[in-house]
Design a protein around this motif. Structure first.
Motif, PDB file in Angstrom:
ATOM      1  N   SER A 133     -14.800 -11.050 -10.727  1.00  0.00           N
ATOM      2  CA  SER A 133     -15.365 -10.141 -11.727  1.00  0.00           C
ATOM      3  C   SER A 133     -14.510  -8.884 -11.876  1.00  0.00           C
ATOM      4  N   PRO A 134     -14.270  -8.418 -13.109  1.00  0.00           N
ATOM      5  CA  PRO A 134     -13.499  -7.180 -13.323  1.00  0.00           C
ATOM      6  C   PRO A 134     -14.102  -5.972 -12.610  1.00  0.00           C
ATOM      7  N   LEU A 135     -15.402  -6.008 -12.344  1.00  0.00           N
ATOM      8  CA  LEU A 135     -16.070  -4.902 -11.656  1.00  0.00           C
ATOM      9  C   LEU A 135     -15.587  -4.753 -10.207  1.00  0.00           C
ATOM     10  N   LYS A 136     -14.935  -5.801  -9.695  1.00  0.00           N
ATOM     11  CA  LYS A 136     -14.481  -5.780  -8.306  1.00  0.00           C
ATOM     12  C   LYS A 136     -12.980  -5.551  -8.163  1.00  0.00           C
ATOM     13  N   HIS A 137     -12.279  -5.408  -9.259  1.00  0.00           N
ATOM     14  CA  HIS A 137     -10.823  -5.320  -9.208  1.00  0.00           C
ATOM     15  C   HIS A 137     -10.330  -4.104  -8.425  1.00  0.00           C
ATOM     16  N   LYS A 138     -10.861  -2.921  -8.715  1.00  0.00           N
ATOM     17  CA  LYS A 138     -10.412  -1.703  -8.024  1.00  0.00           C
ATOM     18  C   LYS A 138     -10.728  -1.765  -6.541  1.00  0.00           C
ATOM     19  N   LYS A 139     -11.902  -2.275  -6.224  1.00  0.00           N
ATOM     20  CA  LYS A 139     -12.285  -2.371  -4.815  1.00  0.00           C
ATOM     21  C   LYS A 139     -11.373  -3.333  -4.066  1.00  0.00           C
ATOM     22  N   LEU A 140     -10.966  -4.406  -4.729  1.00  0.00           N
ATOM     23  CA  LEU A 140     -10.074  -5.366  -4.079  1.00  0.00           C
ATOM     24  C   LEU A 140      -8.721  -4.740  -3.787  1.00  0.00           C
ATOM     25  N   TRP A 141      -8.188  -3.929  -4.712  1.00  0.00           N
ATOM     26  CA  TRP A 141      -6.944  -3.217  -4.448  1.00  0.00           C
ATOM     27  C   TRP A 141      -7.064  -2.388  -3.169  1.00  0.00           C
ATOM     28  N   PHE A 142      -8.172  -1.702  -3.015  1.00  0.00           N
ATOM     29  CA  PHE A 142      -8.405  -0.871  -1.830  1.00  0.00           C
ATOM     30  C   PHE A 142      -8.411  -1.721  -0.568  1.00  0.00           C
ATOM     31  N   ILE A 143      -9.087  -2.862  -0.624  1.00  0.00           N
ATOM     32  CA  ILE A 143      -9.180  -3.732   0.549  1.00  0.00           C
ATOM     33  C   ILE A 143      -7.823  -4.335   0.890  1.00  0.00           C
ATOM     34  N   ILE A 144      -7.055  -4.710  -0.120  1.00  0.00           N
ATOM     35  CA  ILE A 144      -5.700  -5.227   0.123  1.00  0.00           C
ATOM     36  C   ILE A 144      -4.874  -4.185   0.880  1.00  0.00           C
ATOM     37  N   GLY A 145      -4.943  -2.933   0.421  1.00  0.00           N
ATOM     38  CA  GLY A 145      -4.238  -1.855   1.102  1.00  0.00           C
ATOM     39  C   GLY A 145      -4.734  -1.660   2.511  1.00  0.00           C
ATOM     40  N   LEU A 146      -6.031  -1.789   2.705  1.00  0.00           N
ATOM     41  CA  LEU A 146      -6.640  -1.593   4.022  1.00  0.00           C
ATOM     42  C   LEU A 146      -6.130  -2.617   5.032  1.00  0.00           C
ATOM     43  N   PHE A 147      -5.925  -3.850   4.589  1.00  0.00           N
ATOM     44  CA  PHE A 147      -5.442  -4.897   5.494  1.00  0.00           C
ATOM     45  C   PHE A 147      -3.922  -4.871   5.655  1.00  0.00           C
ATOM     46  N   THR A 148      -3.223  -4.180   4.754  1.00  0.00           N
ATOM     47  CA  THR A 148      -1.762  -4.105   4.835  1.00  0.00           C
ATOM     48  C   THR A 148      -1.296  -2.922   5.683  1.00  0.00           C
ATOM     49  N   LEU A 149      -2.016  -1.825   5.606  1.00  0.00           N
ATOM     50  CA  LEU A 149      -1.612  -0.593   6.292  1.00  0.00           C
ATOM     51  C   LEU A 149      -1.358  -0.748   7.794  1.00  0.00           C
ATOM     52  N   PRO A 150      -2.174  -1.492   8.545  1.00  0.00           N
ATOM     53  CA  PRO A 150      -1.936  -1.592   9.997  1.00  0.00           C
ATOM     54  C   PRO A 150      -0.574  -2.151  10.375  1.00  0.00           C
ATOM     55  N   PHE A 151       0.094  -2.829   9.454  1.00  0.00           N
ATOM     56  CA  PHE A 151       1.384  -3.449   9.773  1.00  0.00           C
ATOM     57  C   PHE A 151       2.560  -2.519   9.491  1.00  0.00           C
ATOM     58  N   ILE A 152       2.316  -1.417   8.791  1.00  0.00           N
ATOM     59  CA  ILE A 152       3.396  -0.502   8.423  1.00  0.00           C
ATOM     60  C   ILE A 152       4.113   0.084   9.643  1.00  0.00           C
ATOM     61  N   PRO A 153       3.408   0.519  10.711  1.00  0.00           N
ATOM     62  CA  PRO A 153       4.128   1.057  11.883  1.00  0.00           C
ATOM     63  C   PRO A 153       5.137   0.094  12.492  1.00  0.00           C
ATOM     64  N   PHE A 154       4.893  -1.205  12.352  1.00  0.00           N
ATOM     65  CA  PHE A 154       5.794  -2.195  12.937  1.00  0.00           C
ATOM     66  C   PHE A 154       7.115  -2.310  12.181  1.00  0.00           C
ATOM     67  N   LEU A 155       7.167  -1.711  10.993  1.00  0.00           N
ATOM     68  CA  LEU A 155       8.425  -1.710  10.246  1.00  0.00           C
ATOM     69  C   LEU A 155       9.502  -0.920  10.998  1.00  0.00           C
ATOM     70  N   LEU A 156       9.079  -0.016  11.873  1.00  0.00           N
ATOM     71  CA  LEU A 156      10.016   0.785  12.662  1.00  0.00           C
ATOM     72  C   LEU A 156      10.742  -0.056  13.709  1.00  0.00           C
ATOM     73  N   PHE A 157      10.209  -1.221  14.012  1.00  0.00           N
ATOM     74  CA  PHE A 157      10.758  -2.046  15.095  1.00  0.00           C
ATOM     75  C   PHE A 157      11.577  -3.231  14.602  1.00  0.00           C
ATOM     76  N   ILE A 158      11.561  -3.486  13.298  1.00  0.00           N
ATOM     77  CA  ILE A 158      12.304  -4.638  12.797  1.00  0.00           C
ATOM     78  C   ILE A 158      13.701  -4.216  12.346  1.00  0.00           C
ATOM     79  N   ASN A 159      14.629  -5.155  12.335  1.00  0.00           N
ATOM     80  CA  ASN A 159      15.998  -4.839  11.930  1.00  0.00           C
ATOM     81  C   ASN A 159      16.097  -4.698  10.411  1.00  0.00           C
ATOM     82  N   THR A 160      17.197  -4.132   9.961  1.00  0.00           N
ATOM     83  CA  THR A 160      17.357  -3.819   8.535  1.00  0.00           C
ATOM     84  C   THR A 160      17.302  -5.050   7.628  1.00  0.00           C
ATOM     85  N   PRO A 161      17.998  -6.147   7.959  1.00  0.00           N
ATOM     86  CA  PRO A 161      17.894  -7.329   7.078  1.00  0.00           C
ATOM     87  C   PRO A 161      16.459  -7.823   6.926  1.00  0.00           C
ATOM     88  N   THR A 162      15.699  -7.818   8.025  1.00  0.00           N
ATOM     89  CA  THR A 162      14.302  -8.251   7.954  1.00  0.00           C
ATOM     90  C   THR A 162      13.491  -7.336   7.055  1.00  0.00           C
TER      91      THR A 162
END
Length: 283
Positions: A86-115
């Motif tokens: 439903s279009p009524l849920k689109h904005k909320k889904l964007w928020f949830i996608i971000g919520l599940f992606t954010l915890p992985f951002i700190p690990f970007l500090l540990f991966i090599n440049t090509p990765t």
């Protein structure tokens, strides 16, 4: 409007999780014996295995559901086989996608440049395949290029994250060709709905039969390339994919039925490839 856990799970398409998680694991095992990695590499492999399960698939298919609404309401496959968001849920889904992606951002500090570069490409293609202003899925041949990158780049990430930079680019090309066939085949049942909503794909441009012939040629080409690296595994599943496409050509009214079996074929192929490479690496 709120989401139930089951609804989010369905949006992430669990039957398709192995399309990105599987290629990540294949890339990892192609890099060498996983029992010989140091603790930091092992930690990263575990973390990104988790990422390429629910979070990455929620990103890919959630964005797809948000921007495909106008097409989905015209698509009998979507109504009967999946679920319209439903279009009524689109904005909320964007928020949830971000919520599940954010915890992985700190690990970007540990991966090599090509990765890091390949991971950014994965996220870019995963979003821009469906989202405007690019919306690559409606601009052939960008549709098959972006989709192929989405499904093959996790394998390259799994390979590079171990520190191995000796990439077999012909194998990557073979994977891209295979993924282009998979994407085009999945688009064949959508041809009528896409045409009715004004969405152009390679499948709508080619038409059903020509699109299926493209899939057949692409699967055969990918199988030929694959034999250089995994021998009989590529031959066996090349035959399986060819048979499915030939059946679709012979029974065009049953393409959707064959399409529903495709995840099982892909999972079987990925599992066979993983264990072939696993035993090769370990023994």
């Amino acid at each position: 409007m709120s989401f139930k856990s089951k609804e989010l799970l369905l949006i992430s398409r669990p039957r398709f999780w192995m399309y990105v998680l599987g290629t990540f694991l294949v890339g990892m095992i192609a890099s060498g014996n996983p029992f010989h990695y140091d603790s930091n590499t092992t930690m990263l492999l575990v973390v990104f295995s988790i990422f390429f399960s629910f979070p990455a698939n929620l990103l890919i298919y959630g964005v797809n559901d948000i921007y495909d609404y106008e097409t989905d309401v015209l698509n009998t496959k979507k109504v009967s086989y999946e679920k319209i968001l439903s279009p009524l849920k689109h904005k909320k889904l964007w928020f949830i996608i971000g919520l599940f992606t954010l915890p992985f951002i700190p690990f970007l500090l540990f991966i090599n440049t090509p990765t890091l570069y390949v991971l950014l490409i994965f996220i870019f293609t995963g979003i821009c395949y469906s989202a405007p202003p690019l919306r690559a899925k409606s601009k052939p041949p960008l549709d098959i290029l972006f989709s192929s990158i989405i499904y093959i780049s996790p394998g390259l990430i799994g390979y590079l994250i171990t520190g191995n930079t000796n990439v077999e680019w012909l194998a990557i090309l073979g994977g891209l060709v295979w993924a282009s066939a998979m994407q085009t085949y999945s688009a064949v049942p959508d041809i009528d709905a896409d045409k009715n909503s004004g969405v152009a794909t390679l499948a709508t441009k080619l038409g059903k039969r020509n699109a299926l012939w493209f899939c057949l040629i692409a699967y055969i080409a990918a199988s030929v390339i694959g034999t250089l690296y995994v021998g009989w595994v590529a031959i066996v599943f090349g035959i399986v994919y060819a048979v499915v496409v030939l059946l679709s050509l012979a029974n065009s009214s049953k393409v959707f039925k064959y399409y529903t079996y495709f995840p099982l074929v892909n999972i079987a192929a990925g599992t066979a490839l993983f264990f072939y490479l696993f035993f090769k690496a370990v023994y």
